[in-house]
Design an enzyme around this catalytic site. Sequence first.
Site, mmCIF file in Angstrom:
data_model
loop_
_atom_site.group_PDB
_atom_site.id
_atom_site.type_symbol
_atom_site.label_atom_id
_atom_site.label_comp_id
_atom_site.label_asym_id
_atom_site.label_seq_id
_atom_site.Cartn_x
_atom_site.Cartn_y
_atom_site.Cartn_z
ATOM 1 N N LEU A 7 0.850 -1.194 0.000
ATOM 2 C CA LEU A 7 0.000 0.000 0.000
ATOM 3 C C LEU A 7 0.883 1.241 0.000
ATOM 4 C CD1 LEU A 7 -2.708 -1.079 2.619
ATOM 5 C CD2 LEU A 7 -2.633 -1.516 0.142
ATOM 6 N N GLY A 85 -9.034 5.144 2.989
ATOM 7 C CA GLY A 85 -8.649 4.188 4.012
ATOM 8 C C GLY A 85 -7.968 2.947 3.479
ATOM 9 N N THR A 86 -7.370 2.198 4.409
ATOM 10 C CA THR A 86 -6.620 0.993 4.038
ATOM 11 C C THR A 86 -7.525 -0.106 3.500
ATOM 12 O OG1 THR A 86 -6.736 0.348 6.376
ATOM 13 C CG2 THR A 86 -4.710 1.423 5.626
ATOM 14 N N HIS A 312 29.392 28.074 2.187
ATOM 15 C CA HIS A 312 30.448 28.192 3.182
ATOM 16 C C HIS A 312 29.973 28.679 4.553
ATOM 17 C CE1 HIS A 312 30.171 31.420 0.262
ATOM 18 N NE2 HIS A 312 30.558 32.298 1.161
#
Length: 401
Positions: A7, A85-86, A312
């Site tokens: 995912l 969402g997952t 520098h």
Amino acid sequence: MTVCVILAAGEGKRMRPLTGSRPKVMLPLAGRPMLEHLLNAVMDAEITDFIFVVGYGEASVRNYFGDGTSRGVSIQYVTQKRQQGTGDALMTVRPHVHSEFLLLNGDMVLHSDDIKAMLKTPAPAMGVFTSNHPQDYGVVTMDGDIITGLEEKSLHPKSDLINAGMYLFEPGIFEELETIRPSPRGELELTDALMTYIQNKTLRGVRLSFWADMGSPWDLLGVHEEMMREIIPEHLGVIEEGVIIKGDVQIGSGTVIMSGSYLEGPCIIGADCKIGPHAYIRPGTAIGNACHIGHSSEIKNSIIMDKTNVPHFSYVGDSVIGSGCNLGAGTKIANLRHDKGTIIIGGTDTRRRKFGAVIGDDVLFGINCSVNVGSIIGNHCRIGPHSLVEGKLEDHTVIRR
């Protein structure tokens, strides 16, 4: 043959401003995108078929990994059009998965031995890890190797075991996903689909020996420190006379290390960089491609992305700096409080005693600027000479003096 689904569709909002121009899984760790480290670990476990679920910034993922041919694997892409969402992300691969498969969140680092152990476990199975701050994750309770409970972030966790975002499933998981409803934040949560397995005592837990996820920029730096210890020294650039190299150092092709510079490994210098003269690159530093670190500048334990210049008499400590930035001469980034306490950012304890700044892409500093510990500087900011920067600056902020 087991397929690995990764995912990788989310932006990673808590990683802002670093995800302003790239998805979270493409943020660098030890010189490579975090997704590449995960891919390599799975390949070491002898899996060769992959499906990447992509979305936000997907072009950068597709362009970097291609179809996998150059790596000896097959990579297929599926787009999650809306970040819902997952559970929704996993449903996008349903037409492409017809047997047992490994599922991984793309924003974590694993060891291949743990992946091999997961593949030997009967599905369904979940990776679990012992955490010293479980309240930040989904907390798991177990009886033997059977998972008996799963509770999202709790102030009073019932154990120190957490859900590591690593799963082994049969296609039956898709039927479980069809039964869930949006969570209070309006997303379809994969963890809701696991409740039937937990109630039936069929979900096994596999304890991982190593696990790291990246929820916030300071997590990124912490995992980076660990991974830098494993780099392999390689000197492909031009190293002038009078340069001192100590420890494991990688130097990319086309890079010039100018006289008087001191490189102390582990550190990584990308391709086509100019370092020095008299620059000091300290352990834990990874510098991207086409960067310039100038005369008498010191970089310590930091991630600096492509095309950024630190000219520098500047100092950068324990910081993450995006691409295309320029620090005016004499710019200093502080990384330690006077009281030696942990750094607090926006009310969140980073658990780090040393942490400098998170700087987005295309940020320009005038000369002699000072950046206080725990500062977050958004993308495309312009900071005038002799400015003091602290706290959080939104994208496109301009500070004039």
